[in-house]
Design a protein around this motif. Structure first.
Motif, mmCIF file in Angstrom:
data_model
loop_
_atom_site.group_PDB
_atom_site.id
_atom_site.type_symbol
_atom_site.label_atom_id
_atom_site.label_comp_id
_atom_site.label_asym_id
_atom_site.label_seq_id
_atom_site.Cartn_x
_atom_site.Cartn_y
_atom_site.Cartn_z
ATOM 1 N N GLU A 267 -2.903 2.665 -7.857
ATOM 2 C CA GLU A 267 -2.822 1.695 -8.951
ATOM 3 C C GLU A 267 -1.741 0.651 -8.680
ATOM 4 N N LEU A 268 -0.627 1.067 -8.106
ATOM 5 C CA LEU A 268 0.489 0.159 -7.834
ATOM 6 C C LEU A 268 0.364 -0.534 -6.476
ATOM 7 N N SER A 269 -0.721 -0.267 -5.760
ATOM 8 C CA SER A 269 -0.937 -0.868 -4.441
ATOM 9 C C SER A 269 -1.958 -1.993 -4.552
ATOM 10 N N ALA A 270 -1.539 -3.199 -4.202
ATOM 11 C CA ALA A 270 -2.436 -4.353 -4.297
ATOM 12 C C ALA A 270 -3.693 -4.185 -3.444
ATOM 13 N N THR A 271 -3.582 -3.424 -2.376
ATOM 14 C CA THR A 271 -4.705 -3.217 -1.449
ATOM 15 C C THR A 271 -5.997 -2.845 -2.167
ATOM 16 N N TYR A 272 -5.893 -1.991 -3.180
ATOM 17 C CA TYR A 272 -7.090 -1.423 -3.803
ATOM 18 C C TYR A 272 -7.628 -2.271 -4.958
ATOM 19 N N HIS A 273 -7.065 -3.469 -5.104
ATOM 20 C CA HIS A 273 -7.512 -4.363 -6.176
ATOM 21 C C HIS A 273 -7.921 -5.741 -5.642
ATOM 22 N N VAL A 274 -7.945 -5.894 -4.334
ATOM 23 C CA VAL A 274 -8.370 -7.162 -3.735
ATOM 24 C C VAL A 274 -9.842 -7.393 -4.060
ATOM 25 N N ASP A 275 -10.170 -8.631 -4.436
ATOM 26 C CA ASP A 275 -11.570 -9.022 -4.593
ATOM 27 C C ASP A 275 -11.721 -10.476 -4.191
ATOM 28 N N GLU A 276 -12.880 -11.046 -4.454
ATOM 29 C CA GLU A 276 -13.161 -12.421 -4.013
ATOM 30 C C GLU A 276 -12.298 -13.455 -4.723
ATOM 31 N N ASP B 71 0.842 -1.199 0.000
ATOM 32 C CA ASP B 71 0.000 0.000 0.000
ATOM 33 C C ASP B 71 0.879 1.252 0.000
ATOM 34 N N PHE B 72 1.226 1.711 -1.192
ATOM 35 C CA PHE B 72 2.038 2.913 -1.338
ATOM 36 C C PHE B 72 1.286 4.155 -0.854
ATOM 37 N N ALA B 73 -0.045 4.150 -1.004
ATOM 38 C CA ALA B 73 -0.835 5.305 -0.584
ATOM 39 C C ALA B 73 -0.743 5.509 0.923
ATOM 40 N N VAL B 74 -0.851 4.442 1.683
ATOM 41 C CA VAL B 74 -0.732 4.552 3.136
ATOM 42 C C VAL B 74 0.704 4.900 3.526
ATOM 43 N N MET B 75 1.681 4.310 2.842
ATOM 44 C CA MET B 75 3.074 4.671 3.119
ATOM 45 C C MET B 75 3.295 6.159 2.898
ATOM 46 N N ASN B 76 2.693 6.698 1.863
ATOM 47 C CA ASN B 76 2.807 8.120 1.574
ATOM 48 C C ASN B 76 2.191 8.955 2.685
ATOM 49 N N GLU B 77 1.052 8.519 3.185
ATOM 50 C CA GLU B 77 0.378 9.239 4.258
ATOM 51 C C GLU B 77 1.189 9.201 5.550
ATOM 52 N N VAL B 78 1.732 8.012 5.864
ATOM 53 C CA VAL B 78 2.503 7.839 7.099
ATOM 54 C C VAL B 78 3.772 8.683 7.085
ATOM 55 N N THR B 79 4.371 8.846 5.899
ATOM 56 C CA THR B 79 5.667 9.536 5.806
ATOM 57 C C THR B 79 5.573 10.995 5.369
ATOM 58 N N LYS B 80 4.367 11.519 5.184
ATOM 59 C CA LYS B 80 4.230 12.854 4.589
ATOM 60 C C LYS B 80 4.846 13.959 5.443
ATOM 61 N N ASN B 81 4.922 13.737 6.759
ATOM 62 C CA ASN B 81 5.491 14.765 7.633
ATOM 63 C C ASN B 81 6.987 14.612 7.851
ATOM 64 N N ILE C 25 0.536 -2.484 5.827
ATOM 65 C CA ILE C 25 0.212 -3.906 5.699
ATOM 66 C C ILE C 25 -1.147 -4.202 6.324
ATOM 67 N N ILE C 26 -1.451 -3.540 7.424
ATOM 68 C CA ILE C 26 -2.772 -3.689 8.037
ATOM 69 C C ILE C 26 -3.855 -3.250 7.053
ATOM 70 N N SER C 27 -3.581 -2.223 6.266
ATOM 71 C CA SER C 27 -4.525 -1.777 5.251
ATOM 72 C C SER C 27 -4.855 -2.900 4.268
ATOM 73 N N TYR C 28 -3.823 -3.649 3.883
ATOM 74 C CA TYR C 28 -4.040 -4.780 2.968
ATOM 75 C C TYR C 28 -4.838 -5.881 3.641
ATOM 76 N N VAL C 29 -4.519 -6.173 4.886
ATOM 77 C CA VAL C 29 -5.252 -7.194 5.633
ATOM 78 C C VAL C 29 -6.723 -6.802 5.754
ATOM 79 N N ASN C 30 -6.982 -5.534 5.989
ATOM 80 C CA ASN C 30 -8.373 -5.074 6.059
ATOM 81 C C ASN C 30 -9.097 -5.315 4.743
#
Length: 287
Positions: free
Chosen positions: A197-206, A157-167, A227-232
């Protein structure tokens, strides 16, 4: 045991190294399961520490093992996506098409990815059934289906990594984020849409296969939040999963014992239990 290096591309040294166990009339074992190993390395290279030593563990448990050396900067490549996913697809196709020759059960092919190799494995696990991938590798979707996936401290999850590191853009996580995205896209300029797009988190399906994931809570390269984002996402889509977070441990532990250590921090007995947990989980899903 038979070891062979199979060239998957003519234009760069992308290879699949096969470790095929010999058959014997003294051993009561039919067709064996297979594991494809995707080492990490931040898309700069593929790590030896997460390659043959990992294969050795699976070989000792009766698996045929394959190490994929996918496209990286070290091969002179400036843009690795979607090539890395296509290369993993071609590896799966090659193994299934040679299942009789190699004494492999085609219904029991798992994938394990470490760090950036986890990015490759996760992106494959959420895209194996897409029309675009099937067309690019000229193979039916059923041929591409993985039985299970193991992800070790993966970048998912690059999006969450970006959020965590933005500061604080001077952290190891921020550096990995920028380098991997730059190599994935071939440019240091990327948008929020690119991150997703490059984060698997946003493409998970059944259709995402059963997944085993582990990491450490204080990994300063891949934040546990990502990683928790992906697990969710797995939970929301009712994908079977098992998730372990060990309290302490640096990034890139591999087997977390001296067989894969390049410095004392890589020897971490509490974390080294992950491989037994993963093997036990894998038996429940593909045996």
């Amino acid at each position: 045991m038979r070891i062979e290096v199979i060239r998957l591309r003519d234009d760069r040294p992308v290879t699949l190294t096969s470790y095929i166990l010999d058959t014997s009339p003294e051993i009561s074992w039919g067709r064996r399961p297979a594991i494809i190993i995707c080492p990490g390395g931040g898309f700069v290279r593929t790590s030896d520490r997460e390659a043959e030593p990992v294969a050795s563990i699976f070989l000792s448990r009766g698996y045929h093992a394959f190490v994929l050396r996918y496209s990286t900067e070290s091969m002179g490549v400036s843009k690795v996506y979607p090539d890395v996913v296509i290369e993993l697809a071609n590896a799966v196709v090659s193994i299934r098409r040679n299942a009789d020759k190699w004494n492999i059960d085609p219904g029991r092919i798992a994938i394990i990815g470490f760090s950036a190799g986890g990015t490759v494995a996760a992106l494959y696990s959420v895209n194996w059934h897409r029309d675009w991938l099937s067309k690019l590798v000229n193979a039916p979707k059923d041929t591409l289906k993985p039985s299970a996936v193991i992800l070790a401290y993966p970048v998912v999850d690059f999006a969450v990594m970006n959020e965590v590191t933005k500061n604080n853009r001077n952290t190891p996580a921020a550096g990995v984020l920028f380098k991997m995205m730059s190599l994935a896209l071939g440019s240091g300029k990327f948008t929020e849409d690119d991150l997703r797009e490059l984060s698997a988190t946003y493409h998970v399906d059944e259709n995402t296969p059963p997944t085993f994931i582990w990491t450490t809570a204080d990994d300063d390269v891949v934040p546990v939040e990502s990683i928790i984002s992906y697990v969710n996402a797995l939970a929301r889509n009712k994908v079977p999963f098992e998730f372990h977070v060990f309290e302490k441990g640096v990034h890139g532990l591999s087997l977390a014992d001296k067989t894969t250590a390049s410095n004392p921090q890589h020897v971490n007995p509490p974390v080294a239990k992950w491989i037994e947990l993963a093997l036990s989980w894998l038996e429940r899903h593909i045996e």
